[in-house]
Motif scaffolding. Structure first.
Motif, PDB file in Angstrom:
ATOM      1  N   ARG A 150       0.814  -1.221   0.000  1.00 43.51           N
ATOM      2  CA  ARG A 150       0.000   0.000   0.000  1.00 43.51           C
ATOM      3  C   ARG A 150       0.845   1.268   0.000  1.00 43.51           C
ATOM      4  O   ARG A 150       0.297   2.361  -0.152  1.00 43.51           O
ATOM      5  N   ARG A 151       2.164   1.129   0.163  1.00 39.78           N
ATOM      6  CA  ARG A 151       3.033   2.293  -0.048  1.00 39.78           C
ATOM      7  C   ARG A 151       3.066   2.659  -1.525  1.00 39.78           C
ATOM      8  O   ARG A 151       3.340   3.803  -1.883  1.00 39.78           O
ATOM      9  N   SER A 152       2.802   1.691  -2.394  1.00 38.23           N
ATOM     10  CA  SER A 152       2.843   1.930  -3.843  1.00 38.23           C
ATOM     11  C   SER A 152       1.528   2.447  -4.394  1.00 38.23           C
ATOM     12  O   SER A 152       1.498   3.046  -5.471  1.00 38.23           O
ATOM     13  N   LEU A 200       3.605   8.764   1.187  1.00 37.35           N
ATOM     14  CA  LEU A 200       4.362   7.514   1.070  1.00 37.35           C
ATOM     15  C   LEU A 200       5.037   7.372  -0.287  1.00 37.35           C
ATOM     16  O   LEU A 200       5.532   6.291  -0.623  1.00 37.35           O
ATOM     17  N   ASP A 201       5.068   8.462  -1.079  1.00 35.48           N
ATOM     18  CA  ASP A 201       5.642   8.436  -2.431  1.00 35.48           C
ATOM     19  C   ASP A 201       5.056   7.302  -3.272  1.00 35.48           C
ATOM     20  O   ASP A 201       5.785   6.453  -3.812  1.00 35.48           O
ATOM     21  N   PRO A 202       3.712   7.245  -3.391  1.00 33.96           N
ATOM     22  CA  PRO A 202       3.091   6.149  -4.155  1.00 33.96           C
ATOM     23  C   PRO A 202       3.361   6.308  -5.644  1.00 33.96           C
ATOM     24  O   PRO A 202       3.706   7.394  -6.133  1.00 33.96           O
ATOM     25  N   LYS A 203       3.197   5.207  -6.351  1.00 31.45           N
ATOM     26  CA  LYS A 203       3.316   5.235  -7.804  1.00 31.45           C
ATOM     27  C   LYS A 203       1.941   5.295  -8.477  1.00 31.45           C
ATOM     28  O   LYS A 203       1.830   5.695  -9.630  1.00 31.45           O
ATOM     29  N   ILE A 204       0.907   4.862  -7.721  1.00 24.70           N
ATOM     30  CA  ILE A 204      -0.464   4.837  -8.245  1.00 24.70           C
ATOM     31  C   ILE A 204      -1.382   5.504  -7.231  1.00 24.70           C
ATOM     32  O   ILE A 204      -1.252   5.264  -6.024  1.00 24.70           O
ATOM     33  N   ILE A 205      -2.306   6.341  -7.725  1.00 28.83           N
ATOM     34  CA  ILE A 205      -3.349   6.903  -6.866  1.00 28.83           C
ATOM     35  C   ILE A 205      -4.711   6.541  -7.452  1.00 28.83           C
ATOM     36  O   ILE A 205      -4.966   6.761  -8.652  1.00 28.83           O
ATOM     37  N   VAL A 206      -5.544   5.948  -6.625  1.00 30.40           N
ATOM     38  CA  VAL A 206      -6.934   5.666  -7.005  1.00 30.40           C
ATOM     39  C   VAL A 206      -7.758   6.857  -6.527  1.00 30.40           C
ATOM     40  O   VAL A 206      -7.914   7.071  -5.325  1.00 30.40           O
TER      41      VAL A 206
END
Length: 611
Positions: free
Chosen positions: A398-400, A478-484
């Motif tokens: 979930r960090r991603s 969290l520096d995600p790569k994907i946001i929903v």
């Protein structure tokens, strides 16, 4: 001859005439005005729209006219006349006879306006018997006539049903039937379509136009949606911070608007079809509401790199929810919320999931993040096989991928300052010290257009648009790569919506973010997407590049969604779309039901449609 002149004069007399309306509220020992010197007239058969954003005083104006504000903490000054009769001097009993009889009102949220413990037929009948001396059987006959008028199918069998058994659009029809029960001279519609899906909104607008033509009612229509204003109103009043800043015919307001705020509102309205021939998403122009100057011009956003590997892969995702009934709670069926859905998402790309409420969009987003457990299928997020993760691995995954919800007030803890709320993910994942978390939170708040000085404040001290910016800042910790983004702009005013969409596009370019953008607003989707997937009853019925889907829609449901979008063009004011009034089909299936295998036809490269 004199009789004819009197009749002509009466037909010209406004149904509603408001002069110098000023409404104030008591704050401590002081009175603060929220509506100042408001003037308006509504003639028989005419629709006048009051348009403006949240806090502009639109709804307070309507509640002042109806005298529905609390007497001890509010003060109404000026003049409000209904067919020449002054309403502000009437006593409580006289005003009760006016409400629902000569003036009726439709509120924004029908579920809070309808009593959940009484059948809808009884509630409408009560509105009739309060003002007319008729028997119960006559009242029931009149209710059935009204339910037929507002196009509720099978009205006789639905008379004894309760509000929760109706869809949102059908509940709004019940509210309209109740408002029309005593054939009022004036109908006040306060944001009657804001919470509805685009197709249901189109049906309600058609219905109001039809009933107005039949009854000759005057309508005062309150909204912040400029597309709706263009389609329903003869004249428009633009409100800003409690004052009417511009008044005129709807055609003049849209084509020759003078006030900077009017121009700013119009510039922020997404227009379906305005992206023709453009491959990239487009930022909205930003206009100064005080001067009318363009601060940031319309500009193209980025485009994902070709050949890059997908960050998210979804294959044959199915999510079902069991229905249990009977004394022993045996499984009696299942809600087929998501059925055999597949797609990919690349870095820097926006894939939009569109469809009406109940089509499975949000369940798809929640299944991908494992907020709900899928029934079957394979989900790969940044290399993680989501379905096989244990609790510790799921936490790392979930960090991603992070989620931004529709209602930021519900997703922010009211007891935590916004600084604590934004810092919390960083601290919980042990990514650094509290000082580092504070510095990163301050930087992200600045990036989303807020100030680090705001960190000690609480969610209730911010506007809806600011709270959504806080939710976006928190999702980036969290520096995600994907946001929903699950309906992340649906509840926002038009200019705030434009600002948040621009912010999402800017952040996408800065951080190479991938977005799964969940929405029912086709005009916004056209503006921000690289690819679009249209969902109906849990299935993707059409998917492809945004330009291909919008320029050449193939599936009947895609065409229906597009046909229902309000277009900010006053020339369409008398247009009726004649949309089907059928409710969306139920996704509930019996035990053991297996859906048929679906086939897809490729229309062009990457553009697939269900056959």
């Amino acid at each position: 001859m004199a009789v004819v002149e009197q009749a002509t004069e009466a037909s010209r007399m406004p149904v509603l005439s408001v002069r110098g309306l000023t409404t104030s509220f008591r704050v401590g020992t002081e009175w603060r005005s929220v509506v100042r010197n408001m003037d308006l007239d509504v003639a028989p058969g005419e629709t006048v729209a009051i348009v403006g954003e949240s806090g502009s005083g639109k709804s307070v104006t309507s509640l002042s006219i109806m005298r529905l504000l609390p007497q001890l903490t509010s003060r109404i000054e000026g003049s409000v006349k209904l067919e020449g009769r002054e309403l502000l001097t009437l006593d409580a009993e006289q005003m009760r006879q006016v409400r629902g009889n000569q003036i009726s009102m439709i509120f924004q949220e029908p579920m809070t306006s309808l009593n959940p413990i009484f059948p809808i037929g009884k509630q409408i009948a009560e509105a009739i018997t309060c003002h007319r001396d008729i028997s119960n059987s006559e009242a029931k006959a009149e209710v059935l006539r009204l339910l037929d008028r507002v196009r509720i199918p099978n009205a006789k069998n639905r008379f004894d049903e309760y509000p929760h058994q109706f869809s949102g659009g059908m509940r709004q029809r019940v509210m309209i039937a109740m408002a029309l029960a005593s054939r009022p001279k004036l109908l006040i519609a306060d944001e009657p379509t804001t919470a509805l899906d685009v197709t249901i909104q189109g049906q309600i607008l058609d219905l109001i136009k039809t009933l107005q033509d039949e009854e000759g009612m005057a309508v005062l229509f309150i909204t912040h949606d400029m597309g709706v204003v263009a389609e329903v109103s003869d004249r428009t009043i633009v409100m800003f911070r409690g004052e009417a800043v511009e008044t005129g015919t709807t055609d003049d307001i849209f084509n020759r608007g003078q006030h900077p705020y009017t121009r700013a509102l119009l510039s922020a309205v997404p227009k379906l079809g305005s992206m023709g021939g453009r491959e990239r998403p487009m930022r909205f122009p930003v206009i100064d509401i005080k001067t009318g100057d363009t601060l940031v011009p319309e500009a193209e956003a980025g485009i994902p790199e070709k050949g890059s590997q997908p960050l998210l892969e979804v294959k044959n995702l199915t999510t079902r929810f069991d229905i249990r009934s009977g004394l022993l709670g045996r499984r009696s069926g299942a809600v087929h919320a998501v059925e055999n859905v597949s797609f990919t998402l690349k870095p820097g790309e926006t894939l939009s999931l569109v469809g009406e409420s109940g089509c499975g969009k949000s369940t798809t987003g929640r299944s991908i993040t494992r907020l709900v457990t899928p029934t079957s299928g394979q989900i790969t997020v940044d290399g993680y096989n989501v379905g096989s993760l244990d609790e510790a691995s799921l936490r790392r995954m979930r960090r991603s991928i992070q989620m931004v919800f529709q209602d930021p007030f519900a997703s922010l803890d009211p007891r935590m300052s916004i600084g604590q709320a934004v810092m919390e993910p960083f601290v919980e994942h042990n990514l650094g010290s509290k000082a580092e978390a504070r510095d990163k939170a301050a930087d992200l708040l600045e990036r989303v257009g807020l100030s680090a000085d705001m960190m000690p404040r609480y969610p209730h001290e911010f506007s809806g648009g600011q709270r959504q910016r806080i939710a976006i800042a928190r999702s980036l910790m969290l520096d995600p790569k994907i946001i929903v983004a699950d309906e992340a702009v649906s509840a926002l005013d038009v200019s705030i919506k434009a600002q948040v969409c621009n912010l999402l596009l800017d952040l996408q370019q800065s951080f190479n973010l991938a977005y799964l953008f969940i929405s029912h607003d086709m005009a916004v989707v056209e503006r921000v997407s690289h690819r679009v997937a249209v969902m109906y009853l849990g299935e993707i019925v059409e998917i492809g590049p945004r330009q291909a889907v919008f320029d050449n829609p193939q599936h009947p449901y895609t065409k229906k969604l597009m046909a229902a979008v309000p277009v900010p063009d006053p020339a369409r004011r008398k247009l009726k779309r004649n949309l089907s009034t059928d409710e969306i089909k139920s996704p509930i299936r019996p035990v053991g039901y297996q859906p048929p295998a679906r086939q897809y036809r490729e229309v062009s490269e990457g553009h697939l449609v269900q056959v």
